[in-house]
Design a protein around this motif. Structure first.
Motif, short mmCIF file in Angstrom:
data_model
loop_
_atom_site.label_atom_id
_atom_site.label_comp_id
_atom_site.label_asym_id
_atom_site.label_seq_id
_atom_site.Cartn_x
_atom_site.Cartn_y
_atom_site.Cartn_z
N PHE A 78 11.85 2.01 -37.85
CA PHE A 78 11.35 2.18 -39.21
C PHE A 78 9.86 1.84 -39.29
O PHE A 78 9.11 2.52 -40.00
CB PHE A 78 12.14 1.30 -40.18
N MET A 79 9.44 0.81 -38.58
CA MET A 79 8.03 0.43 -38.59
C MET A 79 7.17 1.54 -37.99
O MET A 79 6.08 1.84 -38.50
CB MET A 79 7.83 -0.87 -37.82
N VAL A 80 7.64 2.15 -36.92
CA VAL A 80 6.91 3.27 -36.32
C VAL A 80 6.80 4.42 -37.32
O VAL A 80 5.73 5.02 -37.48
CB VAL A 80 7.62 3.74 -35.03
N LEU A 81 7.89 4.71 -38.01
CA LEU A 81 7.88 5.80 -39.00
C LEU A 81 6.89 5.50 -40.12
O LEU A 81 6.16 6.39 -40.57
CB LEU A 81 9.29 5.98 -39.56
N ILE A 82 6.85 4.26 -40.57
CA ILE A 82 5.93 3.88 -41.65
C ILE A 82 4.49 4.06 -41.20
O ILE A 82 3.64 4.58 -41.95
CB ILE A 82 6.19 2.43 -42.09
N VAL A 83 4.17 3.63 -39.99
CA VAL A 83 2.80 3.76 -39.46
C VAL A 83 2.41 5.23 -39.37
O VAL A 83 1.30 5.61 -39.75
CB VAL A 83 2.69 3.08 -38.08
N LEU A 84 3.31 6.07 -38.87
CA LEU A 84 3.02 7.51 -38.77
C LEU A 84 2.78 8.12 -40.14
O LEU A 84 1.87 8.94 -40.31
CB LEU A 84 4.19 8.22 -38.07
N ALA A 85 3.60 7.74 -41.11
CA ALA A 85 3.46 8.28 -42.47
C ALA A 85 2.15 7.84 -43.10
O ALA A 85 1.44 8.66 -43.71
CB ALA A 85 4.64 7.84 -43.33
N ILE A 86 1.81 6.56 -42.97
CA ILE A 86 0.57 6.05 -43.56
C ILE A 86 -0.64 6.71 -42.92
O ILE A 86 -1.60 7.08 -43.60
CB ILE A 86 0.50 4.51 -43.41
N ARG A 87 -0.59 6.89 -41.61
CA ARG A 87 -1.70 7.54 -40.91
C ARG A 87 -1.91 8.95 -41.42
O ARG A 87 -3.02 9.40 -41.66
CB ARG A 87 -1.43 7.57 -39.41
N ARG A 88 -0.80 9.68 -41.64
CA ARG A 88 -0.91 11.06 -42.11
C ARG A 88 -1.46 11.12 -43.52
O ARG A 88 -2.34 11.94 -43.83
CB ARG A 88 0.48 11.72 -42.07
N VAL A 89 -0.97 10.24 -44.39
CA VAL A 89 -1.43 10.23 -45.78
C VAL A 89 -2.90 9.88 -45.86
O VAL A 89 -3.68 10.51 -46.58
CB VAL A 89 -0.60 9.24 -46.62
N ASN A 90 -3.33 8.86 -45.10
CA ASN A 90 -4.73 8.45 -45.12
C ASN A 90 -5.64 9.57 -44.62
O ASN A 90 -6.70 9.84 -45.19
CB ASN A 90 -4.93 7.21 -44.25
#
Length: 227
Positions: free
Chosen positions: A189-201
Motif C-alpha cells: 500500500f505504501m508503494v502504491l501511495i508513493v506512485l500515486a503521489i508522484r503521478r499527481v505531483n
C-alpha cells in the motif's frame, strides 16, 4: 487545461450528485466507517467485546484499515483521477459506481460475519471487488500508447495478490499468520501511495508550467541560473 477535458466524455443522463464522481461515495462512506471500525477496535482492545470474525482481533483491525478504508481511498483516487489523466476516458459514475460501492458494503458485512458464514464468501466478494476496481483503472492505462502510470496498475495487482494470500492464510490453506501477510500488505500500500503521489505531483506541475506560457518563463529562469 487537461484536468477539465474529462467533461467532454462525461456520460449523459440524470445522475445523482453523490454518484457524479468517484470520490463522492467514497468520502461519504469513509468517515462513518472509520468511526465504527475504531470504536469496535477500542472496545475489543480494552476487553469489552470479543471479535470472532477471524483468528485474532489485530488481523481484523489491520485488514479493515487497509482493505476496508484503504479501498475507499484507492477508489476515490483512481476513479476520479483516471479520466483526468487520460482524456477520452468515460468517467465511472451513476449505476456502475453505485454497484461498486454496494459490493464494498457487502464485502464489509461478509468479512465481519466470517465466524458465521465462513471465510469463503468474504474472500470471494472482497477479491472480486478489488479485481473490478483494478480492471476499471487498468483499461485506460494499458490503452495509452505511452503506457504512462503502468506501475500504478501493477501495484493494484500486487495489492490483490496479497489479499488473496491473506484469505488463504485465514482459511488455513497456507501456513503463515494472517497478520504477517498484512505487514507485507502495508508495504505494498505504501508503494502504491508513493506512485500515486508522484503521478499527481508531476501532472499538477506540468499543468501549472504550461498554463499561460509559464513553461517559457521556467526555462528562461533555469537558463539565467545556469549562466
Amino acid at each position: 487545461m487537461v484536468a477539465t477535458k474529462h467533461y467532454e466524455s462525461y456520460p449523459k443522463g440524470d445522475i445523482p450528485s453523490y454518484l457524479a464522481y468517484g470520490f463522492r461515495p467514497a468520502f461519504l462512506l469513509m468517515p462513518l466507517y472509520m468511526i465504527i471500525s475504531i470504536v469496535l477496535w477500542v472496545l475489543y482492545y480494552n476487553g469489552y467485546i470479543t471479535l470472532g470474525f477471524i483468528q485474532d482481533g489485530i488481523s481484523w483491525h489491520i485488514y479493515e484499515m487497509l482493505f476496508g478504508v484503504g479501498f475507499l481511498g484507492m477508489a476515490a483516487f483512481a476513479l476520479t483521477g483516471t479520466p483526468e489523466l487520460y482524456p477520452g476516458t468515460v468517467p465511472i459514475v451513476g449505476k456502475t459506481l453505485r454497484n461498486l460501492f454496494g459490493l464494498w458494503i457487502l464485502g464489509r458485512v461478509t468479512f465481519w460475519t466470517m465466524s458465521i458464514i465462513s471465510v469463503y464468501p468474504a474472500a470471494i466478494i472482497n477479491i472480486v471487488l478489488f479485481a473490478w476496481l483494478t480492471v476499471l483503472i487498468a483499461k485506460p492505462i494499458f490503452k495509452d500508447p505511452a503506457k504512462r502510470n503502468v506501475s500504478i496498475a501493477y501495484a493494484f495487482v500486487a495489492v490483490q495478490i496479497v489479499q488473496i494470500w491473506f484469505f488463504l492464510s485465514v482459511a488455513g490453506i497456507v501456513s503463515i499468520a494472517p497478520w504477517e501477510v498484512l505487514k507485507i500488505a502495508l508495504g505494498v500500500f505504501m508503494v502504491l501511495i508513493v506512485l500515486a503521489i508522484r503521478r499527481v505531483n508531476t501532472e499538477t506541475i506540468n499543468e501549472i508550467l504550461e498554463h499561460e506560457g509559464a513553461m517559457k518563463k521556467y526555462f528562461l529562469l533555469v537558463l539565467l541560473l545556469i549562466i
